[in-house]
Design a protein around this motif. Structure first.
Motif, PDB file in Angstrom:
ATOM      1  N   ASP A 213      -3.201  -0.752  -6.095  1.00  0.00           N
ATOM      2  CA  ASP A 213      -2.109  -1.359  -5.567  1.00  0.00           C
ATOM      3  C   ASP A 213      -1.514  -2.124  -6.748  1.00  0.00           C
ATOM      4  N   PHE A 214      -0.165  -2.305  -6.495  1.00  0.00           N
ATOM      5  CA  PHE A 214       0.540  -2.886  -7.682  1.00  0.00           C
ATOM      6  C   PHE A 214       2.141  -3.215  -7.315  1.00  0.00           C
ATOM      7  N   TYR A 215       2.655  -4.115  -8.103  1.00  0.00           N
ATOM      8  CA  TYR A 215       4.176  -4.375  -8.014  1.00  0.00           C
ATOM      9  C   TYR A 215       4.858  -3.607  -8.966  1.00  0.00           C
ATOM     10  N   LYS A 216       5.929  -2.988  -8.227  1.00  0.00           N
ATOM     11  CA  LYS A 216       6.726  -2.096  -9.395  1.00  0.00           C
ATOM     12  C   LYS A 216       8.083  -3.236  -9.626  1.00  0.00           C
ATOM     13  N   ILE A 217       8.187  -3.458 -10.787  1.00  0.00           N
ATOM     14  CA  ILE A 217       9.211  -4.581 -11.332  1.00  0.00           C
ATOM     15  C   ILE A 217      10.301  -3.980 -12.049  1.00  0.00           C
ATOM     16  N   GLN A 229       9.205  -4.145  -5.896  1.00  0.00           N
ATOM     17  CA  GLN A 229       8.683  -3.196  -5.005  1.00  0.00           C
ATOM     18  C   GLN A 229       7.058  -3.304  -4.758  1.00  0.00           C
ATOM     19  N   PRO A 230       6.749  -3.857  -3.694  1.00  0.00           N
ATOM     20  CA  PRO A 230       5.105  -3.848  -3.659  1.00  0.00           C
ATOM     21  C   PRO A 230       4.622  -2.646  -3.040  1.00  0.00           C
ATOM     22  N   TYR A 231       3.805  -2.103  -3.799  1.00  0.00           N
ATOM     23  CA  TYR A 231       3.046  -0.851  -3.342  1.00  0.00           C
ATOM     24  C   TYR A 231       1.553  -1.268  -2.867  1.00  0.00           C
ATOM     25  N   ASN A 232       1.829  -1.580  -1.516  1.00  0.00           N
ATOM     26  CA  ASN A 232       0.345  -2.044  -0.887  1.00  0.00           C
ATOM     27  C   ASN A 232      -0.290  -0.935  -0.056  1.00  0.00           C
ATOM     28  N   LEU A 233      -1.039  -0.120  -0.848  1.00  0.00           N
ATOM     29  CA  LEU A 233      -1.361   1.081  -0.274  1.00  0.00           C
ATOM     30  C   LEU A 233      -2.739   0.960   0.301  1.00  0.00           C
ATOM     31  N   GLN A 234      -3.683   0.032  -0.631  1.00  0.00           N
ATOM     32  CA  GLN A 234      -4.817  -0.256  -0.127  1.00  0.00           C
ATOM     33  C   GLN A 234      -5.023  -1.773   0.484  1.00  0.00           C
TER      34      GLN A 234
END
Length: 318
Positions: A213-217, A229-234
Motif C-alpha cells: 500500500d502507498f500514497y501516490k503524490i 491518492q491513497p492506494y489502500n489495497l491491503q
C-alpha cells in the motif's frame, strides 16, 4: 524518462525528505537515512535554482499536510525514532513502487510514498524481441503465437537499426510497428486471461502498483496543486494513533478479478485500453524512447479508471 525529468523527479524526492524532517522534528525524533539514493537526490536538488527550490518546497509542504491528516501515527510522540528512507531504484524492479518509506519499528508500522513531478505515469515498461512481458507482469509465459506475431515487426526494426535510421525516417511507423505490436499485446493478454480464469487482471494491477500500500503524490506546478491518492489495497494505511483518528477515513479498495474488454483508444494508433471489473481501467501508450530506431519500445502506462473508494485529494498551494 529524459535526464531533465529524472533530475527533477529526484529533486522532488529530496524536497519531501527536507520538509518531512522539518515539519515532524518538533513533534518527535526523526532520523533520515543518508544512503546512496539520498545523496543522488541531494545532488539533483543542489542543481535547481532558488526559485525551483521554493516551488518544490511549497508543493511538498501541501502533500505532507494532507499526509499527516491521514496518518496520525506519523505525529504520535513516543521515545522511538521515526525513520525516513529514500529507496533505491532496485526496489521498483522488485515490485515496490514506493520512493520514500516512513517507519516506526517499535510498533511494526510503515507507510510509503510514490512521488510524481508533473506527470501521472504509473510505470515505464517495455516490449522487445526477447522480453517476455507475460512472465514478468503476471507469471504466464508468452505463447508461441505471440512471438510469431511480433517477430516480423522486430525483424523490420532490426534492419532499420542496422541502417542507423531514425524513427522519423520510418515511412509508416504506426502501421508497420505500433499497431501490429499492440494487437499482438492485446491478443496475448486475452489468451493468458482465458487460460488463467481471469487471475491475470489482479496480477497486472499488482505488477503496476507494487506489493505494498502507498500514497501516490503528484506535484502539479502549473496548477499549483499537489494531488494525494491513497492506494489502500491491503488495508495497511490510515491507522489511528492512541489519541487521534484520521481526519478522513480511507476505505480498503478491491483489486480486479477479470478483464471485461480491450480496445484501441478511439482515433489512436499507439494507445490501447484494458477494462477490468471493480472500476479499474488501464491505458497503454507505446512509443519510441530515443531518436534512433531500437528493437524495443516503451509503454507509458496510466490508470485512467479506479474504484470509487480510491479518492483523489487536491491540495491547493497557499
Amino acid at each position: 524518462m529524459s535526464n531533465l525529468s529524472n533530475r527533477n523527479g529526484r529533486a522532488y524526492e529530496y524536497a519531501y525528505l527536507l520538509l518531512l524532517e522539518e515539519n515532524l522534528a518538533p513533534f518527535r525524533n526523526v532520523v533520515v537515512e543518508k544512503n546512496s539514493s539520498y545523496f543522488a537526490s541531494k545532488s539533483a536538488w543542489d542543481a535547481l535554482s532558488n526559485k525551483e527550490h521554493e516551488t518544490y518546497k511549497v508543493s511538498a509542504s501541501a502533500g505532507i499536510t494532507a499526509l499527516t491528516d491521514l496518518e496520525p501515527l506519523i505525529l504520535e510522540d513516543d521515545s522511538s525514532p521515526l525513520e525516513i528512507k529514500l529507496q533505491s531504484d532496485d526496489a521498483g524492479k522488485q515490485g515496490d513502487v514506493r520512493d520514500i518509506v516512513i517507519v516506526r519499528k517499535n510498533i511494526h508500522w510503515e507507510i510509503g510514498l510514490s512521488l510524481k513531478h508533473n506527470h501521472f505515469a504509473v510505470k515505464h515498461s517495455r516490449l522487445s524481441k526477447d522480453l517476455d512481458f507475460g512472465e514478468k507482469w503476471f507469471g504466464i509465459k508468452c505463447s508461441g503465437k505471440y512471438w510469431s506475431e511480433v517477430a516480423p515487426v522486430f525483424e523490420y526494426l532490426s534492419k532499420m537499426k542496422d541502417k542507423n535510421a531514425t524513427w522519423s525516417e520510418l515511412p509508416a511507423k504506426e502501421h508497420d510497428v505500433y499497431v501490429p505490436l499492440l494487437n499482438a499485446f492485446l491478443n496475448e493478454i486475452k489468451r493468458s486471461h482465458d487460460a488463467s480464469d481471469g487471475k491475470i487482471a489482479r496480477k497486472m494491477v499488482e505488477y503496476l502498483l507494487g506489493k505494498f500500500d502507498f500514497y501516490k503524490i503528484i506535484g502539479l506546478d502549473n496548477k499549483r496543486t499537489t494531488q494525494v491518492q491513497p492506494y489502500n489495497l491491503q488495508g495497511t494505511l490510515n491507522k489511528s494513533s492512541k489519541k487521534q483518528e484520521p481526519l478522513l477515513v480511507i476505505p480498503v479498495s478491491e483489486l480486479p478479478t477479470k478483464i471485461v474488454g480491450t480496445e484501441f483508444k478511439p482515433s489512436s494508433s499507439n494507445t490501447v485500453m484494458v477494462y477490468m471489473d471493480n472500476g479499474w481501467q488501464l491505458s497503454f501508450r507505446i512509443h519510441n524512447a530515443s531518436t534512433k530506431v531500437e528493437t524495443s519500445l516503451k509503454f507509458d502506462v496510466q490508470i485512467i479508471g479506479m474504484p470509487t473508494t480510491i479518492v483523489c485529494i487536491d491540495c491547493k498551494w497557499e
